[in-house]
Design an enzyme around this catalytic site. Structure first.
Site, PDB file in Angstrom:
ATOM      1  N   HIS A  56      81.322 -16.249  16.924  1.00  0.00           N
ATOM      2  CA  HIS A  56      80.341 -15.316  17.344  1.00  0.00           C
ATOM      3  C   HIS A  56      80.444 -15.470  15.464  1.00  0.00           C
ATOM      4  O   HIS A  56      79.190 -14.994  15.312  1.00  0.00           O
ATOM      5  CB  HIS A  56      80.450 -14.794  18.460  1.00  0.00           C
ATOM      6  CG  HIS A  56      78.975 -13.628  17.722  1.00  0.00           C
ATOM      7  ND1 HIS A  56      78.101 -13.884  17.866  1.00  0.00           N
ATOM      8  CD2 HIS A  56      79.779 -12.008  18.194  1.00  0.00           C
ATOM      9  CE1 HIS A  56      77.484 -12.524  18.474  1.00  0.00           C
ATOM     10  NE2 HIS A  56      78.588 -11.684  18.092  1.00  0.00           N
ATOM     11  N   GLU A 103      84.507  -2.614  17.664  1.00  0.00           N
ATOM     12  CA  GLU A 103      84.631  -2.820  18.896  1.00  0.00           C
ATOM     13  C   GLU A 103      86.160  -2.861  19.999  1.00  0.00           C
ATOM     14  O   GLU A 103      86.170  -2.758  21.009  1.00  0.00           O
ATOM     15  CB  GLU A 103      83.367  -3.040  19.258  1.00  0.00           C
ATOM     16  CG  GLU A 103      82.808  -2.369  20.356  1.00  0.00           C
ATOM     17  CD  GLU A 103      81.353  -2.677  20.454  1.00  0.00           C
ATOM     18  OE1 GLU A 103      80.522  -2.772  19.484  1.00  0.00           O
ATOM     19  OE2 GLU A 103      80.985  -2.701  21.257  1.00  0.00           O
ATOM     20  N   ASP A 104      86.037  -3.774  19.873  1.00  0.00           N
ATOM     21  CA  ASP A 104      86.986  -5.283  20.629  1.00  0.00           C
ATOM     22  C   ASP A 104      88.432  -5.040  20.519  1.00  0.00           C
ATOM     23  O   ASP A 104      88.636  -6.259  20.444  1.00  0.00           O
ATOM     24  CB  ASP A 104      86.343  -6.605  20.363  1.00  0.00           C
ATOM     25  CG  ASP A 104      84.617  -6.558  20.947  1.00  0.00           C
ATOM     26  OD1 ASP A 104      84.053  -6.051  21.854  1.00  0.00           O
ATOM     27  OD2 ASP A 104      84.322  -8.160  20.869  1.00  0.00           O
ATOM     28  N   ASP A 106      45.270 -25.807  17.730  1.00  0.00           N
ATOM     29  CA  ASP A 106      44.554 -27.139  17.599  1.00  0.00           C
ATOM     30  C   ASP A 106      43.892 -27.300  15.642  1.00  0.00           C
ATOM     31  O   ASP A 106      42.969 -27.847  15.120  1.00  0.00           O
ATOM     32  CB  ASP A 106      42.863 -27.568  18.036  1.00  0.00           C
ATOM     33  CG  ASP A 106      43.392 -29.447  18.548  1.00  0.00           C
ATOM     34  OD1 ASP A 106      43.970 -29.955  18.306  1.00  0.00           O
ATOM     35  OD2 ASP A 106      42.045 -29.791  19.061  1.00  0.00           O
TER      36      ASP A 106
HETATM   37 MN    MN Z   1      78.566  -9.484  17.763  1.00  0.00          MN
END
Ligand code: MN
Length: 487
Positions: free
Chosen positions: A47, A75-76, A258
């Site tokens: 990611h 954050e992680d 079209d």
């Molecule tokens: Mn992310």
């Protein structure tokens, strides 16, 4: 896509890219997300890599791509901002922090949070527009992999994307991201219509391509005669824009789609109009179907000529004519700043920044009036506040009715204490004037100036009131002291 492949791609666009920084940030991302997996089962670092890849596609600078690798790092993981700063430097760390802080939800539990969403966008943009671009890249990759989420989550994310992120990308002129976000949202929100349009497009593809080829060959030979160098490409239309048009005009697919589409990209502005003349001489224009967005650019700076003509065999043909630069503005929008200024000094022209911010504010104001959006967001924004700019493009939010004095104190107490005049949008104005959203305010100071008790009658912010009172109290005490001491 591997990191090595991405690096090759970046170097091809920008031979001077900061490879040391990119290496460092990618390796750190790998380390941080080492044991984490996405719902797709892929390692999380994929990611990070894909987000950086999208940013590279927008030709963003090395710091932004590097921040793409690390956008989820704070954050992680247990990593702090200070630690990150030490590892990768202040620029990347600040971008990552900006992305981490900038979260918004389409269906907030608390209504007031919605106003915060927009305030956050605005403030993040005024500090560094690159934060928003990273946020859009993050959302785009999440949308590309939405199938791994549970059904209700998919809908929720698609809705958020369609109502916040795609319009944001549009306002910032990043067409490339806007279209994809819209089409991906549509796929989950209107799956039946999405499939129908896809099927119908496929059926007539061969016929359309043939028409485009014929028109292209004809134009090519005419342009050669005139010695004009132009790139002519067939143009795919986007599902969601067809869908929108069908709904808006209440027409069938056949009546809308079209039509084959061509884009002609040239070097100079003059050539755009020359080519328009050539086209109208070969193909009969369809009345009322001409737009000059070069003379009158759209608010997101989009520029192009649009004309619809009866092409080969009398079949309708939609043609866009623009310069290379206009084409890049249409695809990259705000991101094009970094594209053009690569290698040299970064473009920090405040006028441009203010222009984007003003468009964003305009959008937010429009959004407020749109019932559909209101129902979704139930937000109450701008009822009681105004957003004003410093000449450098920093944004300040002030209560309705605020004056340049409030603004001066909001910027800095010393500025408030020394204010002697103000320019609003470059015009001399009284310091008690009421500010409006979008005003650019310049404070004029003098070392002899000092706060006046009268100001308390019109200032609106607590900060201004406090500072003025504080100053008056000090002055009183001083005079008292002097008085006691006697002459
Ligand atoms: Mn992310």
């Amino acid at each position: 896509m591997t990191y090595e492949e991405l690096k090759t791609r970046i170097l091809k666009d920008k031979p001077k890219a900061d490879i040391l920084l990119l290496d460092k940030c990618y390796l750190l991302a790998e380390e941080i997300h080492f044991s984490q997996k996405r719902l797709s089962g892929e390692p999380y670092v994929v990611h990070a890599l894909e987000v950086a890849n999208i940013l590279a596609g927008l030709k963003m600078d090395s710091a932004t791509i590097s921040a793409g690798f690390l956008h989820d790092a704070l954050e992680d993981s247990a990593l702090t901002f200070e630690e990150l700063k030490e590892k990768v430097g202040e620029e990347v760390a600040t971008l990552v922090e900006g992305v981490t802080k900038l979260t918004f939800k389409a269906n907030p539990e608390k209504e007031s949070r919605q106003a915060d969403n927009f305030r956050k966008i605005l403030l993040a943009m005024s500090k560094d527009i690159r934060v928003i671009v990273i946020k859009l890249a993050d959302r785009l990759h999440n949308m590309r992999t939405l199938q791994y989420l549970a059904e209700d989550k998919r809908k929720e994310n698609a809705e958020e994307t369609l109502h916040i992120y795609a319009p944001l990308a549009h306002r910032l002129g990043v067409g490339r991201i806007k279209w994809e976000l819209e089409d991906l949202s549509m796929k989950y929100l209107y799956p039946r219509e999405y499939e129908e349009i896809g099927d119908k497009i496929a059926v007539k593809r061969a016929q359309r391509e043939k028409l485009v080829e014929e028109a292209k060959a004809l134009l090519d030979s005419k342009l050669k005669e005139q010695n004009i160098n132009a790139a002519i490409v067939g143009r795919a239309k986007h599902f969601y824009s067809i869908f929108q048009k069908m709904k808006r005009l209440n027409k069938d697919f056949e009546e809308i789609y079209d039509i084959s589409a061509l884009r002609i990209v040239v070097s100079t502005l003059e050539e755009c109009y020359t080519i328009l003349g050539i086209i109208h001489a070969i193909f009969k224009p369809i009345p009322g179907q001409f737009d000059d967005y070069i003379a009158m650019p759209k608010t997101n700076r989009y520029q192009s000529l649009h004309t619809n003509v009866f092409g080969p065999n009398g079949l309708p043909l939609e043609i866009q004519i623009r310069t290379k630069e206009m084409n890049e503005t249409a695809e990259f929008g705000v991101a094009a700043h970094w594209y053009y200024k690569e290698g040299g000094q970064r473009d920090v022209k405040s006028e441009h920044k203010i222009e984007w911010l003003r468009h964003l504010i305009e959008w937010m104001t429009e959004v407020k009036d749109s019932k559909e959006f209101m129902d979704l967001l139930r937000m109450d924004l701008f009822g009681d506040e105004v957003f004003v700019f410093t000449p450098k493009g920093d944004v300040f939010s002030l209560p309705l009715g605020a004056s340049p004095v409030d603004f001066a104190y909001a910027v800095h107490s010393s500025l408030g204490d020394k204010i002697m005049g103000a320019k609003i949008n470059n015009k001399m104005s009284p310091i008690r004037a009421e500010l409006k959203t979008g005003d650019i305010v310049e404070i004029l100071t003098s070392s002899a100036a000092k706060p006046n008790p009268d100001w308390l009658k019109f200032v609106r912010t607590n900060k201004a009131k406090q500072k003025i009172r504080h100053f008056l109290k000090l002055k009183e005490e001083e005079e008292e002291k002097k008085g006691r001491r006697g002459p």
